[in-house]
Design an enzyme around this catalytic site. Structure first.
Site, PDB file in Angstrom:
ATOM      1  N   ARG A 134      -7.301   0.696  -2.125  1.00 45.97           N
ATOM      2  CA  ARG A 134      -5.915   1.078  -1.845  1.00 45.97           C
ATOM      3  C   ARG A 134      -5.176   1.271  -3.169  1.00 45.97           C
ATOM      4  NH1 ARG A 134      -3.971  -2.498  -4.252  1.00 45.97           N
ATOM      5  NH2 ARG A 134      -1.894  -1.643  -3.974  1.00 45.97           N
ATOM      6  N   GLY A 135      -3.907   1.718  -3.062  1.00 46.62           N
ATOM      7  CA  GLY A 135      -3.158   2.058  -4.277  1.00 46.62           C
ATOM      8  C   GLY A 135      -3.406   3.527  -4.551  1.00 46.62           C
ATOM      9  N   ARG A 166      -5.342   8.791   4.892  1.00 48.92           N
ATOM     10  CA  ARG A 166      -3.986   8.234   4.712  1.00 48.92           C
ATOM     11  C   ARG A 166      -3.063   9.355   4.227  1.00 48.92           C
ATOM     12  NH1 ARG A 166      -3.346   2.691   1.599  1.00 48.92           N
ATOM     13  NH2 ARG A 166      -1.494   2.597   2.913  1.00 48.92           N
ATOM     14  N   GLN A 213       0.281  -7.381  -0.262  1.00 50.06           N
ATOM     15  CA  GLN A 213      -0.397  -6.945  -1.492  1.00 50.06           C
ATOM     16  C   GLN A 213       0.123  -7.708  -2.705  1.00 50.06           C
ATOM     17  OE1 GLN A 213       0.679  -4.935   0.910  1.00 50.06           O
ATOM     18  NE2 GLN A 213      -0.479  -3.036   1.047  1.00 50.06           N
ATOM     19  N   ASP A 232       3.772   6.167  -4.802  1.00 45.72           N
ATOM     20  CA  ASP A 232       2.702   6.874  -4.091  1.00 45.72           C
ATOM     21  C   ASP A 232       2.895   8.376  -4.082  1.00 45.72           C
ATOM     22  OD1 ASP A 232       2.762   4.009  -2.833  1.00 45.72           O
ATOM     23  OD2 ASP A 232       0.777   4.858  -2.472  1.00 45.72           O
TER      24      ASP A 232
HETATM   25  O1  MRU Z   1      -0.640   0.607   1.161  1.00 42.18           O
HETATM   26  P1  MRU Z   1      -1.061   0.479  -0.274  1.00 42.18           P
HETATM   27  O2  MRU Z   1      -1.467  -0.915  -0.640  1.00 42.18           O
HETATM   28  O3  MRU Z   1      -2.083   1.507  -0.658  1.00 42.18           O
HETATM   29  O4  MRU Z   1       0.267   0.796  -1.085  1.00 42.18           O
HETATM   30  C1  MRU Z   1       0.202   0.805  -2.488  1.00 42.18           C
HETATM   31  C2  MRU Z   1       1.496   0.994  -3.164  1.00 42.18           C
HETATM   32  O5  MRU Z   1       2.512   1.212  -2.548  1.00 42.18           O
HETATM   33  C3  MRU Z   1       1.491   0.987  -4.668  1.00 42.18           C
HETATM   34  O6  MRU Z   1       2.675   0.469  -5.173  1.00 42.18           O
HETATM   35  C4  MRU Z   1       1.324   2.435  -5.167  1.00 42.18           C
HETATM   36  O7  MRU Z   1       0.206   3.026  -4.580  1.00 42.18           O
HETATM   37  C5  MRU Z   1       1.215   2.515  -6.630  1.00 42.18           C
HETATM   38  S1  MRU Z   1      -0.363   1.995  -7.182  1.00 42.18           S
HETATM   39  C6  MRU Z   1      -0.519   2.236  -8.836  1.00 42.18           C
END
Ligand code: MRU
Length: 345
Positions: free
Chosen positions: A46-47, A89, A196, A237
């Protein structure tokens, strides 16, 4: 040493299983695109940047496993994998940026022999990972000056090594500042509903011996009022041309609170997180996830059966609340729309 979140090893994609952290550091290894898709969907990986890297490797996997010996057959297999991964996603633009890059690598080299083309696609996926590692390092260098001795920093969600191919985005500046010997405290929002912050960011910061204090999301206002926070840094994102930035749900609230307390609010993100095709955050698709993440988070039922639930996974912070964006090309300050367009690669 930052954790290696995702890599290619022995013909397989090897990823830290982030659903198991911080209690267990275990890996998922796969050469099955369905397992990869599910890993993206379930947040095993994720991220935004890490999702993009995973998708690049997914297309490489499809190429290497393809039985095609004719171009049109390979093309069909590649495009099928791209469409499939694109549906995992919707919000992080890095996923689509990466898939687009794989598509371009194919189209640019489509005259080459099929075997060579497969290798080209694998190399491109590997390059997406290496590029991201480099971008993270630069974000860290560019942002570390914002962090001064004695500061309290607030971050939301996880924008560390676990979210990228390198040392992270929001956490990159924090790691780089710590490396310079600066002392500061990082307050970590737990980040409901999937935690997270509590599970991943706290773990990463503690691995680096950084003074870390975990708070629940609804404590941010009080902690700011007590004067404990001097700067907020989060990841993103997807960033629109006007500077509106989507990030984990709750970020918009944190940015609003920061404004109310006169605290600078920074986003850290590579240029691959900018969506140059959209003018404002209104055009960013917001992922909606299952109700069970709220009603029975981590396996324990906490709400009445049949309760109606709304679970948007991201929100959009308007550009007017953002003090600056830390990128690998430097920090940009308002007016963000004037600066963002200059970053186009
Ligand atoms: O749902 P996730 O855990 O994938 O969301 C991640 C985030 O919102 C992070 O802050 C974003 O992807 C930046 S990661 C460098």
């Amino acid at each position: 040493m930052a954790v290696e979140t995702i890599k290619w090893e022995n013909g397989k994609i090897k990823m830290v299983d982030q659903t198991k952290l911080p209690l267990e550091l275990v890996y998922v290894e796969t050469d099955d695109i369905n397992i990869l898709w599910d890993s993206i969907k379930r947040l095993v990986v994720r991220g935004a940047p890490a999702i993009g890297i995973a998708a690049g490797f997914g297309v490489a996997l499809a190429a290497l496993k393809s039985k095609a010996d004719k171009h049109e057959d390979l093309r069909r297999d590649i495009y099928k994998a791209i469409d499939y991964l694109a549906a995992s996603r919707p919000t992080a633009v890095n996923l689509f940026w990466s898939l687009e890059r794989m598509k371009r690598a194919f189209e640019k080299n489509k005259e080459k022999p099929v075997k060579e083309l497969k290798t080209i696609l694998f190399n491109e996926a590997q390059k997406i990972l290496e590029d991201d590692r480099e971008r993270c390092g630069k974000i860290g260098e560019n942002g570390k000056g914002l962090i001064k001795n004695g500061m309290g920093i607030l971050t939301h969600c996880n924008a560390g090594a676990l979210a990228t191919g390198g040392i992270g985005t929001a956490l990159a500046s924090i790691f780089a500042a710590a490396e310079e010997g600066k002392n500061f405290t990082v307050y970590v929002d737990e980040t409901r509903p999937l935690l997270q912050g509590a599970r991943l960011t706290s773990w990463e910061l503690m691995q680096h011996n950084i003074d870390t204090i975990l708070i629940s999301d609804n404590m941010a206002a009080q902690v700011m009022k007590e004067g404990k926070i001097n700067i907020v840094i989060t990841g993103a994102d997807r960033i629109a041309l006007n500077g509106d930035a989507a990030n984990k749900i709750g970020t918009y609230g944190v940015a609003t609170l920061a404004k109310a307390h006169n605290i600078p609010f920074y986003i850290a993100a590579p240029v691959s997180t900018i969506d140059f095709s959209i003018k404002t955050g209104l055009q960013i698709p917001i992922e909606e996830r299952g109700p069970e993440e709220i009603t029975e988070g981590f396996g324990r039922r906490i709400a009445p059966y049949n309760i109606k639930v709304y679970n948007p996974a991201f929100d959009v912070t308007p550009f007017s609340l953002i003090s600056g964006i830390i990128t690998e090309k430097g920090i940009i300050n308002p007016p963000l729309d004037d600066e963002i367009i200059k970053l186009k690669e």
